[in-house]
Design an enzyme around this catalytic site. Structure first.
Site, PDB file in Angstrom:
ATOM      1  N   GLY A  10       0.829  -1.200   0.000  1.00 28.38           N
ATOM      2  CA  GLY A  10       0.000   0.000   0.000  1.00 28.38           C
ATOM      3  C   GLY A  10       0.861   1.246   0.000  1.00 28.38           C
ATOM      4  N   ALA A  11       0.480   2.214  -0.841  1.00 24.33           N
ATOM      5  CA  ALA A  11       1.218   3.484  -0.890  1.00 24.33           C
ATOM      6  C   ALA A  11       0.302   4.641  -0.507  1.00 24.33           C
ATOM      7  N   GLY A  12      -0.469   4.426   0.572  1.00 23.62           N
ATOM      8  CA  GLY A  12      -1.203   5.536   1.191  1.00 23.62           C
ATOM      9  C   GLY A  12      -0.232   6.257   2.121  1.00 23.62           C
ATOM     10  N   ASN A  37       1.701  -1.260  -4.795  1.00 22.34           N
ATOM     11  CA  ASN A  37       0.458  -0.475  -4.763  1.00 22.34           C
ATOM     12  C   ASN A  37      -0.367  -0.766  -6.007  1.00 22.34           C
ATOM     13  N   VAL A  81      -2.651  -6.518  -4.152  1.00 25.16           N
ATOM     14  CA  VAL A  81      -2.423  -7.577  -3.160  1.00 25.16           C
ATOM     15  C   VAL A  81      -3.689  -8.416  -3.058  1.00 25.16           C
ATOM     16  N   GLU A 170     -17.116  17.400   6.102  1.00 26.84           N
ATOM     17  CA  GLU A 170     -16.215  18.035   5.121  1.00 26.84           C
ATOM     18  C   GLU A 170     -16.807  17.939   3.712  1.00 26.84           C
ATOM     19  N   ASP A 300      -4.604   2.871   8.833  1.00 23.34           N
ATOM     20  CA  ASP A 300      -5.966   2.501   9.240  1.00 23.34           C
ATOM     21  C   ASP A 300      -6.151   1.008   9.492  1.00 23.34           C
ATOM     22  N   ALA A 317      -4.856  10.216   9.107  1.00 21.33           N
ATOM     23  CA  ALA A 317      -3.624  10.371   8.331  1.00 21.33           C
ATOM     24  C   ALA A 317      -2.494  10.804   9.261  1.00 21.33           C
ATOM     25  N   LYS A 379      -5.496  24.360   8.337  1.00 25.41           N
ATOM     26  CA  LYS A 379      -5.735  23.127   7.555  1.00 25.41           C
ATOM     27  C   LYS A 379      -4.762  23.071   6.378  1.00 25.41           C
TER      28      LYS A 379
HETATM   29  P1  FAD Z   1      -4.963   4.900   2.655  1.00 26.35           P
HETATM   30  O1  FAD Z   1      -4.717   6.345   2.621  1.00 26.35           O
HETATM   31  O2  FAD Z   1      -6.374   4.404   2.492  1.00 26.35           O
HETATM   32  O3  FAD Z   1      -4.033   4.186   1.589  1.00 26.35           O
HETATM   33  C1  FAD Z   1      -4.105   2.808   1.318  1.00 26.35           C
HETATM   34  C2  FAD Z   1      -3.322   2.526   0.052  1.00 26.35           C
HETATM   35  O4  FAD Z   1      -3.326   1.126  -0.205  1.00 26.35           O
HETATM   36  C3  FAD Z   1      -3.900   3.190  -1.198  1.00 26.35           C
HETATM   37  O5  FAD Z   1      -2.884   3.761  -1.960  1.00 26.35           O
HETATM   38  C4  FAD Z   1      -4.553   2.017  -1.958  1.00 26.35           C
HETATM   39  O6  FAD Z   1      -4.540   2.213  -3.365  1.00 26.35           O
HETATM   40  C5  FAD Z   1      -3.652   0.864  -1.545  1.00 26.35           C
HETATM   41  N1  FAD Z   1      -4.324  -0.434  -1.601  1.00 26.35           N
HETATM   42  C6  FAD Z   1      -5.500  -0.768  -1.013  1.00 26.35           C
HETATM   43  N2  FAD Z   1      -5.799  -2.064  -1.258  1.00 26.35           N
HETATM   44  C7  FAD Z   1      -4.786  -2.543  -2.021  1.00 26.35           C
HETATM   45  C8  FAD Z   1      -4.500  -3.823  -2.585  1.00 26.35           C
HETATM   46  N3  FAD Z   1      -5.309  -4.861  -2.407  1.00 26.35           N
HETATM   47  N4  FAD Z   1      -3.373  -3.964  -3.320  1.00 26.35           N
HETATM   48  C9  FAD Z   1      -2.516  -2.923  -3.494  1.00 26.35           C
HETATM   49  N5  FAD Z   1      -2.722  -1.693  -2.980  1.00 26.35           N
HETATM   50  C10 FAD Z   1      -3.840  -1.507  -2.250  1.00 26.35           C
HETATM   51  N6  FAD Z   1      -7.131  12.150   8.558  1.00 26.35           N
HETATM   52  C11 FAD Z   1      -6.470  13.193   9.107  1.00 26.35           C
HETATM   53  O7  FAD Z   1      -5.566  12.986   9.925  1.00 26.35           O
HETATM   54  N7  FAD Z   1      -6.738  14.494   8.745  1.00 26.35           N
HETATM   55  C12 FAD Z   1      -7.690  14.788   7.812  1.00 26.35           C
HETATM   56  O8  FAD Z   1      -7.916  15.953   7.507  1.00 26.35           O
HETATM   57  C13 FAD Z   1      -8.410  13.719   7.217  1.00 26.35           C
HETATM   58  N8  FAD Z   1      -9.321  13.976   6.253  1.00 26.35           N
HETATM   59  C14 FAD Z   1      -9.966  12.919   5.638  1.00 26.35           C
HETATM   60  C15 FAD Z   1     -10.871  13.211   4.620  1.00 26.35           C
HETATM   61  C16 FAD Z   1     -11.526  12.182   3.980  1.00 26.35           C
HETATM   62  C17 FAD Z   1     -12.491  12.501   2.858  1.00 26.35           C
HETATM   63  C18 FAD Z   1     -11.280  10.835   4.360  1.00 26.35           C
HETATM   64  C19 FAD Z   1     -12.002   9.699   3.648  1.00 26.35           C
HETATM   65  C20 FAD Z   1     -10.390  10.535   5.378  1.00 26.35           C
HETATM   66  C21 FAD Z   1      -9.721  11.580   6.020  1.00 26.35           C
HETATM   67  N9  FAD Z   1      -8.782  11.331   7.040  1.00 26.35           N
HETATM   68  C22 FAD Z   1      -8.102  12.377   7.619  1.00 26.35           C
HETATM   69  C23 FAD Z   1      -8.433   9.947   7.411  1.00 26.35           C
HETATM   70  C24 FAD Z   1      -7.189   9.513   6.616  1.00 26.35           C
HETATM   71  O9  FAD Z   1      -7.366   9.789   5.254  1.00 26.35           O
HETATM   72  C25 FAD Z   1      -6.875   8.033   6.793  1.00 26.35           C
HETATM   73  O10 FAD Z   1      -6.717   7.777   8.165  1.00 26.35           O
HETATM   74  C26 FAD Z   1      -5.608   7.688   6.027  1.00 26.35           C
HETATM   75  O11 FAD Z   1      -5.838   7.792   4.646  1.00 26.35           O
HETATM   76  C27 FAD Z   1      -5.086   6.291   6.353  1.00 26.35           C
HETATM   77  O12 FAD Z   1      -3.889   6.083   5.665  1.00 26.35           O
HETATM   78  P2  FAD Z   1      -3.471   4.630   5.179  1.00 26.35           P
HETATM   79  O13 FAD Z   1      -2.100   4.744   4.637  1.00 26.35           O
HETATM   80  O14 FAD Z   1      -3.730   3.652   6.264  1.00 26.35           O
HETATM   81  O15 FAD Z   1      -4.503   4.242   4.040  1.00 26.35           O
HETATM   82  P1  NAD Z   2     -16.735   8.268  11.641  1.00 25.52           P
HETATM   83  O1  NAD Z   2     -16.903   6.876  12.110  1.00 25.52           O
HETATM   84  O2  NAD Z   2     -15.831   9.171  12.386  1.00 25.52           O
HETATM   85  O3  NAD Z   2     -18.162   8.987  11.571  1.00 25.52           O
HETATM   86  C1  NAD Z   2     -19.278   8.314  11.051  1.00 25.52           C
HETATM   87  C2  NAD Z   2     -20.557   9.020  11.487  1.00 25.52           C
HETATM   88  O4  NAD Z   2     -21.654   8.307  10.900  1.00 25.52           O
HETATM   89  C3  NAD Z   2     -20.762   9.005  12.998  1.00 25.52           C
HETATM   90  O5  NAD Z   2     -21.099  10.305  13.408  1.00 25.52           O
HETATM   91  C4  NAD Z   2     -21.898   8.010  13.189  1.00 25.52           C
HETATM   92  O6  NAD Z   2     -22.731   8.336  14.285  1.00 25.52           O
HETATM   93  C5  NAD Z   2     -22.663   8.133  11.876  1.00 25.52           C
HETATM   94  N1  NAD Z   2     -23.451   6.932  11.541  1.00 25.52           N
HETATM   95  C6  NAD Z   2     -23.077   5.629  11.670  1.00 25.52           C
HETATM   96  N2  NAD Z   2     -24.077   4.812  11.256  1.00 25.52           N
HETATM   97  C7  NAD Z   2     -25.087   5.614  10.843  1.00 25.52           C
HETATM   98  C8  NAD Z   2     -26.373   5.351  10.297  1.00 25.52           C
HETATM   99  N3  NAD Z   2     -26.836   4.118  10.091  1.00 25.52           N
HETATM  100  N4  NAD Z   2     -27.158   6.411   9.973  1.00 25.52           N
HETATM  101  C9  NAD Z   2     -26.722   7.681  10.147  1.00 25.52           C
HETATM  102  N5  NAD Z   2     -25.507   7.970  10.667  1.00 25.52           N
HETATM  103  C10 NAD Z   2     -24.691   6.963  10.998  1.00 25.52           C
HETATM  104  O7  NAD Z   2     -16.300   8.147  10.103  1.00 25.52           O
HETATM  105  P2  NAD Z   2     -15.625   9.229   9.147  1.00 25.52           P
HETATM  106  O8  NAD Z   2     -16.238  10.563   9.312  1.00 25.52           O
HETATM  107  O9  NAD Z   2     -15.617   8.610   7.789  1.00 25.52           O
HETATM  108  O10 NAD Z   2     -14.129   9.312   9.671  1.00 25.52           O
HETATM  109  C11 NAD Z   2     -13.268   8.168   9.565  1.00 25.52           C
HETATM  110  C12 NAD Z   2     -11.934   8.498  10.196  1.00 25.52           C
HETATM  111  O11 NAD Z   2     -11.261   9.488   9.426  1.00 25.52           O
HETATM  112  C13 NAD Z   2     -12.069   9.074  11.603  1.00 25.52           C
HETATM  113  O12 NAD Z   2     -11.020   8.611  12.382  1.00 25.52           O
HETATM  114  C14 NAD Z   2     -11.925  10.569  11.389  1.00 25.52           C
HETATM  115  O13 NAD Z   2     -11.374  11.217  12.528  1.00 25.52           O
HETATM  116  C15 NAD Z   2     -10.970  10.619  10.209  1.00 25.52           C
HETATM  117  N6  NAD Z   2     -11.211  11.864   9.454  1.00 25.52           N
HETATM  118  C16 NAD Z   2     -10.589  12.982   9.917  1.00 25.52           C
HETATM  119  C17 NAD Z   2     -10.815  14.174   9.259  1.00 25.52           C
HETATM  120  C18 NAD Z   2     -10.135  15.416   9.779  1.00 25.52           C
HETATM  121  O14 NAD Z   2      -9.347  15.332  10.719  1.00 25.52           O
HETATM  122  N7  NAD Z   2     -10.374  16.579   9.180  1.00 25.52           N
HETATM  123  C19 NAD Z   2     -11.660  14.226   8.139  1.00 25.52           C
HETATM  124  C20 NAD Z   2     -12.285  13.049   7.709  1.00 25.52           C
HETATM  125  C21 NAD Z   2     -12.054  11.868   8.388  1.00 25.52           C
END
Ligand code: FAD
Ligand code: NAD
Length: 406
Positions: A10-12, A37, A81, A170, A300, A317, A379
């Protein structure tokens, strides 16, 4: 002794930052490092909601992996993978198989659908570049289609977001900014479009600072977002969403449900036989898997407990990046024959969430509350700092958000 094979899956944030840190810490002849990846690019998951709404093009979010890794030190394999066999120390990919001495799993998250009827089939999720691009195109298609039908279909203009956690909030913030542009482009009055955020808990952003939650809701409602709070989503069909509130069932007609109501780890870690909770591995202090001294989990897919609250740290992240830096240091020790590994402690610097590109909320440095322009600037600073870590000044200039207020 032969050089150890280090394989990173994975390259997250977790995977790529492990690779970038390792290439700084190890010499060409210290280890054979392979990064696997699915795609040829890394993407910033934290910007995907902008790509999904259409407020930021996905090419800003993705970064070619070969632009950040040193290919003389890291062998990049673009492949998917399929499975991990920790006893045989092998990883099965779609097109080949890899053997490892040390494995780092950073395969990220998937949507948790809680078995809700019709959700998998009918809802969209903000998960990767492909899924974000699909949401953007789907919304735009429905706007385009609206004025091409004799019988106007309101379900084309009702945009429903499940969950008012950080992702849901967001995303509706971006939609609130994008919808007026779409209305103009497709000759649709703004008042015909609904953006509805459905949250099961008694508040949006459960657990977050109440004053900032109120600020966020006011900001979003002023831009036309409707909240259904205390409303549990029960079912999704191709043209509706059903929720239950105050023991009453209600239905919203919609062609667009974006599910942002929870995540789990990648099922590959579950299927590897590790002990998991929602596909997240409860790792040891040094981020290794119980019983497997050669397998690390970052991001994650890893579950770590906050001892102050006795609850898991939320998957972010911020933590994934810190885990990667830590794991690279521990791998360096192992490569150098030192098996006294350091335990990992996350340093939470705060939480900042955008409400569109010109507004945000956050808590930083333990208890300093931010909102409005200062939170927006913070941010962007956090995002730019990550780009600097990933690829230095040139990456920052190429991909950074350089206007702090807009
Ligand atoms: P990911 O970022 O999900 O990366 C996983 C990687 O693995 C990807 O490149 C994918 O292509 C690869 N992969 C997956 N399956 C396979 C496979 N089978 N084979 C090969 N490669 C594969 N967190 C914060 O701290 N601050 C924020 O502001 C924030 N904002 C967010 C906004 C959104 C919209 C979302 C959805 C999440 C946000 N998060 C934020 C949470 C954060 O994005 C995740 O916690 C973070 O991405 C986790 O990093 P990771 O490396 O575990 O996984
Ligand atoms: P989350 O689990 O944090 O929030 C999910 C929300 O959905 C909760 O409020 C929950 O009560 C609600 N929910 C669950 N089941 C439901 C249902 N059946 N009907 C209606 N509502 C329901 O998930 P997320 O927002 O995707 O965040 C995932 C992770 O990513 C968290 O750790 C979060 O902190 C992180 N994240 C961080 C940022 C940031 O720091 N700016 C931004 C996005 C995500």
């Amino acid at each position: 002794m032969k050089n150890p094979n280090i394989v990173i899956l994975g390259a997250g944030y977790g995977g790529i930052m492990t690779a970038v840190n390792l290439q700084k810490k190890l010499g060409v002849n210290d280890a054979n490092i392979t990064l696997v990846n699915k795609h040829s690019y890394h993407y910033q998951t934290t910007w995907l909601h902008e790509n999904a709404a259409g407020t930021l093009h996905h090419d800003r979010t993705r970064i070619p992996i070969k632009d950040v890794i040193d290919t003389s030190k890291i062998n990049f394999v673009q492949d998917t993978v399929i499975s991990i066999d920790p006893d045989a120390k092998k990883v099965k990919l779609e097109d080949s198989e890899l053997e490892y001495d040390y494995l780092v799993i950073g395969l990220g998250f998937e949507a948790e659908t809680f078995g809700i009827e019709g959700l998998k089939e009918n809802a969209f999720t903000i998960q990767n570049i492909n899924s974000a691009r699909l949401i953007r195109q789907h919304i735009e298609y429905n706007f385009a289609k609206y004025n091409n039908e004799r019988d106007k279909k309101q379900e084309r203009l009702n945009l429903v977001v499940g969950g008012a956690g950080f992702t849901g909030i967001e995303f509706v913030g971006e939609l609130a900014n994008r919808v007026p542009e779409l209305c103009k482009e497709y000759d649709i009055p703004r008042e015909n479009v609904r953006i509805i955020n459905v949250e099961a808990a008694p508040t949006a952003l459960p657990g977050f600072d109440p004053e900032l939650v109120e600020y966020a809701m006011n900001s979003l409602e002023a831009r036309g977002v409707e909240f259904k709070i205390g409303a549990m989503i029960k079912e999704v069909t191709p043209d509706s969403l059903v929720f239950e509130k105050d023991e009453q069932r209600e239905e919203i007609e919609t062609n667009t449900v974006v599910w942002a109501a929870g995540i789990r780890g990648n099922p590959i870690v579950e299927n590897a036989g590790f002990e998991t909770n929602r596909a997240r591995v409860k790792v040891r202090e040094d981020l290794r898997v119980n019983e497997y001294d050669d397998v690390f989990v970052v991001g994650d897919c890893a579950l770590i407990i906050n001892e102050e609250t006795d609850r898991p740290f939320p998957p972010t992240a911020q933590i994934a990046i810190q885990m990667a830096e830590h794991t690279a240091e521990n791998l360096k020790k192992l490569v150098n024959g030192d098996d006294h590994l350091e335990g990992f402690t996350p340093h939470i610097q705060g939480t900042v969430a955008s409400l569109g590109n010109k507004d945000a909320i956050g808590v930083v440095f333990d208890d300093k509350k931010l909102f409005g322009w200062s939170a927006t600037a913070m941010k962007k600073l956090i995002d730019n700092r990550y780009l600097m870590k990933l690829g230095g000044v040139s990456m920052l200039l190429k991909k950074g958000k350089l206007n702090p207020f807009g």
